[in-house]
Design an enzyme around this catalytic site. Structure first.
Site, PDB file in Angstrom:
ATOM      1  N   HIS A   1      -7.756   0.496   6.859  1.00 14.79           N
ATOM      2  CA  HIS A   1      -8.450   1.801   7.108  1.00 14.79           C
ATOM      3  C   HIS A   1     -10.089   2.075   7.363  1.00 14.79           C
ATOM      4  O   HIS A   1     -10.863   1.406   7.617  1.00 14.79           O
ATOM      5  CB  HIS A   1      -8.568   2.204   5.412  1.00 14.79           C
ATOM      6  CG  HIS A   1      -7.254   1.276   4.564  1.00 14.79           C
ATOM      7  ND1 HIS A   1      -7.363   1.247   3.158  1.00 14.79           N
ATOM      8  CD2 HIS A   1      -5.663   1.585   4.838  1.00 14.79           C
ATOM      9  CE1 HIS A   1      -5.929   0.808   2.664  1.00 14.79           C
ATOM     10  NE2 HIS A   1      -4.682   1.452   3.736  1.00 14.79           N
TER      11      HIS A   1
ATOM     12  N   GLY B   1      -4.820   5.693  16.396  1.00  9.62           N
ATOM     13  CA  GLY B   1      -5.110   3.947  17.468  1.00  9.62           C
ATOM     14  C   GLY B   1      -6.124   3.908  16.776  1.00  9.62           C
ATOM     15  O   GLY B   1      -6.404   3.713  15.605  1.00  9.62           O
TER      16      GLY B   1
ATOM     17  N   HIS C   1       4.122   5.088  13.394  1.00 11.18           N
ATOM     18  CA  HIS C   1       2.475   5.048  12.390  1.00 11.18           C
ATOM     19  C   HIS C   1       1.481   5.662  13.009  1.00 11.18           C
ATOM     20  O   HIS C   1       0.666   5.804  11.965  1.00 11.18           O
ATOM     21  CB  HIS C   1       3.239   4.811  11.874  1.00 11.18           C
ATOM     22  CG  HIS C   1       2.866   3.188  11.078  1.00 11.18           C
ATOM     23  ND1 HIS C   1       2.930   2.497  11.471  1.00 11.18           N
ATOM     24  CD2 HIS C   1       1.746   3.140   9.800  1.00 11.18           C
ATOM     25  CE1 HIS C   1       2.324   1.423  12.140  1.00 11.18           C
ATOM     26  NE2 HIS C   1       1.248   1.662  10.473  1.00 11.18           N
TER      27      HIS C   1
ATOM     28  N   ASP D   1       1.023  -1.681   0.033  1.00 11.98           N
ATOM     29  CA  ASP D   1       0.175   0.218   0.207  1.00 11.98           C
ATOM     30  C   ASP D   1       1.130   1.532  -0.051  1.00 11.98           C
ATOM     31  O   ASP D   1       0.900   2.008   0.456  1.00 11.98           O
ATOM     32  CB  ASP D   1      -1.222   0.260   1.230  1.00 11.98           C
ATOM     33  CG  ASP D   1      -2.246   1.080   1.186  1.00 11.98           C
ATOM     34  OD1 ASP D   1      -1.917   2.117   0.258  1.00 11.98           O
ATOM     35  OD2 ASP D   1      -3.144   0.860   2.047  1.00 11.98           O
TER      36      ASP D   1
ATOM     37  N   LEU E   1     -12.444   6.289   8.075  1.00  4.22           N
ATOM     38  CA  LEU E   1     -12.816   7.460   8.548  1.00  4.22           C
ATOM     39  C   LEU E   1     -13.188   7.948   9.772  1.00  4.22           C
ATOM     40  O   LEU E   1     -14.121   7.368  10.262  1.00  4.22           O
ATOM     41  CB  LEU E   1     -13.779   7.913   7.142  1.00  4.22           C
ATOM     42  CG  LEU E   1     -14.196   9.625   7.545  1.00  4.22           C
ATOM     43  CD1 LEU E   1     -14.349  10.591   6.154  1.00  4.22           C
ATOM     44  CD2 LEU E   1     -15.984   9.851   8.456  1.00  4.22           C
TER      45      LEU E   1
END
Lengths: 486, 160
Positions: free
Chosen positions: A209, A384, A409, A101, A211
């Site tokens: 991944h 997190g 990261h 990725d 939001l």
């Protein structure tokens, strides 16, 4: 789970451990792992330290093979690794040191909304975001980039979206590398990879991944927080995604093409997934040109995800996103290789810095920082797990001295996905999160089960280590109130 | 016969079969069982063929699974039944131009593994198929293809 690491791990200081170069013949430099007493026990539990030692084999590697406290076992390179090579000394570039990725990363945008403005309406807001943000395996978005357009996108990254009306100059200014790496070549990207990218720009993807709608819970550095527009109870949106299928294909194509390169250039490697070629070779240059194109695609992807988020907020709150002051604080890459100037042994060198699960962390005064952050240092965004906190830090001078301007990261995985699912069996993760005040939206139960908080190290422990080690400084802790997963 | 095994961030596949061909076919089934939870309820109404060449069986297995992953990602093809033919070919690599042989040496022979595969399946249908996790790629990390007294064993790690 792999076997426990039984090799040497010598304590250098409270937050630094060392694998001596004598551990394996072929190591060019030592290995260095940033961790405290608690984390080091977790780190020893699998073969991640062995991978730190293996990366030290890479020709031209400088100073040390580095690992951040969120290190975990990967393939070839560990996740959480930093390796800088000097092309002058035959230094190599390795697609495995970036990962599949390419330019997976995180961005954080603020709003002028406060917790109390959003909390009573959080269900409705999350429903709309879940409807509008394309998420999940192979999901396509509303944007279409046929081959001619995608070539421009690959060359210009997020900057291409300025002309399309999906980005502002301030967005570009607040994106690492201004959302575009020079030297990207669309022709170095296979037609198949470009085809995979046509309908996926502006989509979240699956796996880790996400939001998240978050609220600033605690401010640690009021001055830096103010510069970023953060205060207690400020509502923010964090977006974590990468280069989607296009990036996976670029990496896979490159590793296949480089299969013969180690033999050709006389490089001996302990793991095939470390395959590499000298930066100054046709193979190395081709990979870099393709990797940069994929990185540019990822910046455009996160920009479009942010744009759709702004549109959804504007619709939901009935006012333009500009008046909601939905400004991008910063966007950072955490899977990338970049040519950067660093001081090694008193000399300034241009190095190929691989960050695989590591974030750039430039301190105040660095010429690459936007004017706004020159005085405080680069914002570092650390996601997190979905039940606990995320963090905003700023880069510190010690990162330039010790880690080629890099820091951690994220939280770092603790459980494999299967183990996580087993642990979640019979539980309603969405209800558990709801009880903690977090509205989670996901296409499938498994997506939440794989990613539930128990599967990760506590990100705050990871952040403590980089803060204490002087690689980055705490600015604010954020807590999710809404989550969209693939 | 196949099973999955754990790898912190990723997922391992362990495949055992009596013959090498069957090993490759079962590896394909294992991959689709990860991609689509109810893959075995897929109709066999579409057909694709592949021809692949690689220098070793490990590389060939990697390429086979990677191609299937691309068919899934790009053509939305869910594979249900697989037929694999394997052959080892000896290649005569053209020698140096005439008169140069004394300096550059004679022509060389190279061996390569060739796979011809047929895939039967159906287009991914979001209403019918239940998707598994996103598989980013087939890695080379810990990749093995080995002959045992009773058959063949392969291990491969998928990047999720």
């Amino acid at each position: 789970m792999g076997s426990r690491y039984e090799g040497p791990l010598e304590q250098v200081s409270d937050y630094l451990w060392r694998i001596p170069p004598s551990y394996k013949s072929g190591m060019q430099v030592e290995g260095r792992i940033y961790a405290d007493d608690r984390l080091v026990e977790q780190i020893r539990a699998d073969q991640a330290p062995e991978q730190v030692a293996n990366v030290a084999f890479l020709p031209g590697i400088q100073s040390a093979s580095l690992a951040m406290p969120d290190i975990h076992w990967g393939y070839g390179f560990c996740i959480g690794g930093v390796a800088a090579t000097d092309p002058e000394e035959g230094g190599v570039v390795s697609p495995g040191g970036v990962g599949y990725d390419i330019n997976c990363g995180v961005r954080l945008l603020r709003t002028n909304l406060k917790r109390e403005d959003v909390l009573p309406k959080i269900n409705g807001l999350m429903n709309l975001l879940f409807q509008r943000i394309p998420a999940g395996v192979g999901e396509e978005g509303p944007y279409h980039y046929p081959d001619k357009k995608i070539r421009r996108l690959l060359e210009d990254g997020a900057q291409y979206l300025l002309a399309e009306g999906y980005a502002t100059e301030a967005d570009i200014e607040h994106t690492e590398a201004r959302g575009c790496l020079d030297g990207a070549d669309p022709d170095a990207v296979s037609p198949r990879a470009r085809e995979r990218g046509q309908d996926q720009c502006g989509t979240l993807g699956a796996g880790n991944h996400f939001l998240e709608v978050q609220v600033v819970e605690e401010v640690f550095d009021p001055e830096a927080a103010q510069v970023m527009g953060l205060a207690e109870d400020t509502v923010c949106v964090m977006i974590h995604s990468g280069s989607r299928g296009l990036g996976y294909q670029v990496c896979d194509d490159a590793i296949k093409e480089l299969r013969q390169a180690p033999a050709k250039y006389g490089i001996s490697l302990p793991d095939r997934q470390l395959v590499c070629a000298p930066v100054r070779s046709p193979e190395g240059q081709k990979y870099l040109a393709a990797m940069r194109a994929a990185a540019n695609y990822a910046w455009a992807n996160r920009q479009l995800l942010m744009w759709q988020t702004r549109e959804a907020f504007a619709e939901f709150f009935g006012q333009p996103w500009e008046s909601l002051q939905m400004n991008l604080i910063y966007d950072v890459a955490h899977n990338i290789a970049k040519m950067e100037k660093h001081q090694v042994g008193g000399k300034i060198k241009e190095l190929c810095v691989h960050r695989k699960g590591a974030t750039r962390s430039f301190p105040a005064g660095h010429p690459e920082l936007p004017q706004r952050y020159r005085q405080i240092g680069q914002p570092v965004i650390i996601p997190g797990d979905m039940g606990r906190s995320s963090w905003v830090l700023v880069g510190q001078p010690k990162s330039m001295e010790e880690t080629f301007g890099s820091t951690c990261h994220g939280a770092g995985r603790l459980l494999s996905r299967t183990a996580a699912i087993q642990k979640a069996r019979g539980r309603r993760i969405d209800q558990e999160l709801a009880a903690q005040g977090i509205v989670a939206k996901c296409r499938h139960w498994k997506g939440l089960a794989e990613e539930h908080p128990d599967a990760y190290k506590d990100v705050s422990v990871v952040v403590d280590v980089v803060h204490q080690a002087g690689l980055a400084k705490k600015v604010a802790r954020l807590r999710p109130i809404g989550v969209v997963k693939g | 016969m196949y099973e999955t095994f754990e790898h912190t961030a990723d997922l391992g596949l362990r495949i055992q079969a009596e013959s090498l061909e069957r090993l490759f076919e079962e590896a394909a089934e294992a991959l689709f069982s990860v991609l689509v939870v109810n893959w075995n309820q897929t109709a066999t109404v579409q057909q694709e063929t592949l021809r692949l060449e690689a220098e070793s069986l490990e590389d060939l297995l990697h390429d086979w699974l990677s191609e299937l992953l691309v068919l899934f990602a790009l053509r939305k093809l869910v594979g249900r039944r697989f037929e694999v033919r394997l052959e080892r070919q000896t290649l005569q690599v053209a020698g140096p131009p005439e008169g140069m042989a004394s300096i550059m040496g004679p022509p060389i022979q190279m061996e390569q593994e060739v796979l011809e595969g047929t895939i039967w399946g159906d287009r991914l249908d979001p209403d019918q198929h239940q998707l598994g996790p996103e598989v980013k790629a087939v890695t080379y990390h810990g990749l093995r293809v080995e002959k045992h007294p009773t058959g063949w064993l392969a291990e491969v790690i998928l990047d999720l």
